[in-house]
Design an enzyme around this catalytic site. Structure first.
Site, PDB file in Angstrom:
ATOM      1  N   HIS A 226      -1.816   2.091  14.427  1.00  0.00           N
ATOM      2  CA  HIS A 226      -2.165   1.007  15.621  1.00  0.00           C
ATOM      3  C   HIS A 226      -2.872  -0.225  15.089  1.00  0.00           C
ATOM      4  CE1 HIS A 226      -6.196   2.781  15.896  1.00  0.00           C
ATOM      5  NE2 HIS A 226      -6.592   1.836  16.322  1.00  0.00           N
ATOM      6  N   ASP A 278      -0.301   8.397  14.161  1.00  0.00           N
ATOM      7  CA  ASP A 278      -1.120   7.209  13.732  1.00  0.00           C
ATOM      8  C   ASP A 278      -1.322   7.087  12.584  1.00  0.00           C
ATOM      9  OD1 ASP A 278      -2.114   4.842  14.315  1.00  0.00           O
ATOM     10  OD2 ASP A 278      -4.146   5.604  15.379  1.00  0.00           O
ATOM     11  N   GLY A 377     -13.354  -1.040  16.130  1.00  0.00           N
ATOM     12  CA  GLY A 377     -13.186  -1.689  14.693  1.00  0.00           C
ATOM     13  C   GLY A 377     -13.412  -0.728  13.732  1.00  0.00           C
ATOM     14  N   SER A 379     -11.280   1.807  13.543  1.00  0.00           N
ATOM     15  CA  SER A 379      -9.933   2.281  13.379  1.00  0.00           C
ATOM     16  C   SER A 379      -9.688   2.156  12.054  1.00  0.00           C
ATOM     17  CB  SER A 379      -9.125   1.586  14.400  1.00  0.00           C
ATOM     18  OG  SER A 379      -9.335   1.698  15.734  1.00  0.00           O
TER      19      SER A 379
END
Length: 440
Positions: A226, A278, A377, A379
């Site tokens: 993502h 993901d 942030g 991620s």
């Protein structure tokens, strides 16, 4: 008419023979390098001898995809040599002074001791090519070069393979940190696998921080899919920095890389508001073409074994530059780390979320007092758990409802579900090493 029928049948048999050989090539797994399998063709490395039914005396070797040459004796994938390199069959063809090697069948070598015409040339790797070889047991592979009127033996520009004994991943230089949401300021030595991903903004004409990642191989960073959901997937717009402890400053501990390729999981989806599959890979290289180099500030993290299942409440670490809280405007400028506890799948699905949001590709982790958590942030960064005295990448920061919100733990991509995907994509793009060369 009869003649046309005979020709058609003959061509059909020829095509069938070739198709069968190709099918065999695709299915056959190599069991032993440099082992002849067909004496009539002297095919090596799993090559198969085929003959044309119309011309039964004409035989040739059909080689596996990584080999070529008259006898499948040339290995396209060799990047280094072992021992003294007598069994090296790669394609390096220049010496240490970048001079082009002479072909072993060159007429100027006919009076030399080693050339393509000697009796045991094939066994020694000599043939109609100019690739480096070591037929006489010197220290490393070599070749003949022409310098003026002289023909010289010169060492080749090729490195010796690193001997892999025990993986050197998952070991930090320092476990110290100094007083992620309510986390601690972390010394980069305690999280040396952290990758910082930037994307160039045409609007601001600056590189903007977008996500974290984890160095799993000198040339590969694992992150979240993502991170690229904005549609920006052109590798040239990204850069990766390793060894970075402060977003606003740069120092000589850092290593900066261009991004050569971005591979997003083909089944990644965010249709339900959560992120299934993901996960993404980034292949990195420096402007000079090299990958990461090991130092106190840059190291790889281990990938977990496929059967690794850590118990609920097992304590792991999450780290990154995420916001201090859900309402924060700015990312943390300093690398931070926090401890979180793993949560059982059933508890996460039944009490905190539901099975439509949390599936078996995900794991949950949170603080027992709901005070620390990953946030926006963070991620793509690592959920690192210690196993067998090494830090393993058990999860990838993926999503959550709020940050450090009660009964809403962080949700992470479960890395053990994607090991074969990671391995196959790394192999498909290029050779991988898993070990970092040492910083000089």
């Amino acid at each position: 008419m009869k003649l046309l029928i005979v020709i058609s049948l003959t061509l059909g048999a020829l095509v069938t023979s070739l198709e069968s050989a190709v099918t065999w090539q695709q299915q056959y797994k190599l069991s032993s390098k440099y082992k002849p399998r067909h004496q009539d063709c002297n095919c090596l490395n799993g090559g198969t001898c085929i003959s044309y039914q119309l011309f039964s005396r004409i035989n040739r070797c059909l080689c596996p995809k990584e080999y070529t040459g008259q006898h499948c004796e040339i290995d396209f994938e060799s990047r280094c040599y072992t021992d003294d390199g007598q069994d090296y069959r790669g394609t390096v063809s220049k010496n240490e002074r970048n001079e082009e090697c002479l072909s072993w069948d060159s007429p100027s070598l006919s009076r030399r001791f080693y050339h393509a015409g000697i009796e045991n040339a094939m066994k020694l790797g000599l043939g109609k090519h100019n690739y480096c070889r070591n037929p006489n047991g010197k220290a490393k592979p070599w070749c003949y070069i022409k310098r003026g009127f002289r023909t010289l033996e010169t060492d080749c520009d090729i490195q010796q393979c690193r001997e892999e004994t025990e993986p050197n991943c998952g070991q930090r230089s320092s476990s110290k940190y100094f007083k992620i949401v309510s986390g601690n300021i972390a010394a980069i030595e305690s999280q040396p696998w952290i990758a910082t991903i930037f994307h160039y903004s045409k609007r601001t004409e600056k590189d903007l921080f977008i996500c974290g990642g984890s160095l799993i191989d000198p040339c590969w960073v694992l992150t979240a899919a993502h991170c690229f959901s904005s549609g920006e997937k052109d590798p040239s717009g990204f850069k990766v920095v390793l060894g970075k402890s402060n977003l606003n400053t740069t120092d000589d501990r850092e290593q900066t890389f261009q991004v050569e390729k971005i591979i997003i999981h083909e089944s990644y989806s965010d249709e339900t508001g959560t992120y299934n599959n993901d996960i993404a890979l980034m292949k990195i290289k420096s402007p000079s073409g090299y990958c990461a180099v090991e130092s106190d500030f840059v190291k790889t993290i281990c990938l977990p074994s496929e059967n690794l299942v850590l118990r609920p409440n097992f304590q792991c670490e999450v780290s990154g530059y995420g916001k201090e809280d859900n309402w924060g405007i700015y990312y943390s400028q300093i690398l931070k780390t926090a401890n979180v506890n793993l949560i059982s799948q059933s508890l996460c699905q039944d009490k905190y979320y539901d099975p439509t949001k949390v599936n078996d590709n995900m794991i949950c982790a949170g603080d027992v007092q709901w005070k620390t958590d990953a946030c926006k942030g963070d991620s793509g960064g690592p959920l690192a758990c210690e196993h067998n005295s090494r830090m393993s990448l058990y999860g990838i920061v993926s999503w959550g409802e709020g940050c450090a919100k009660e009964n809403r733990p962080g949700v992470y991509t479960k890395v053990t579900r994607y090991l074969s995907w990671i391995e196959s994509n790394m192999k498909e793009v290029s050779f991988k090493s898993r070990s970092l060369p040492k910083w000089k």
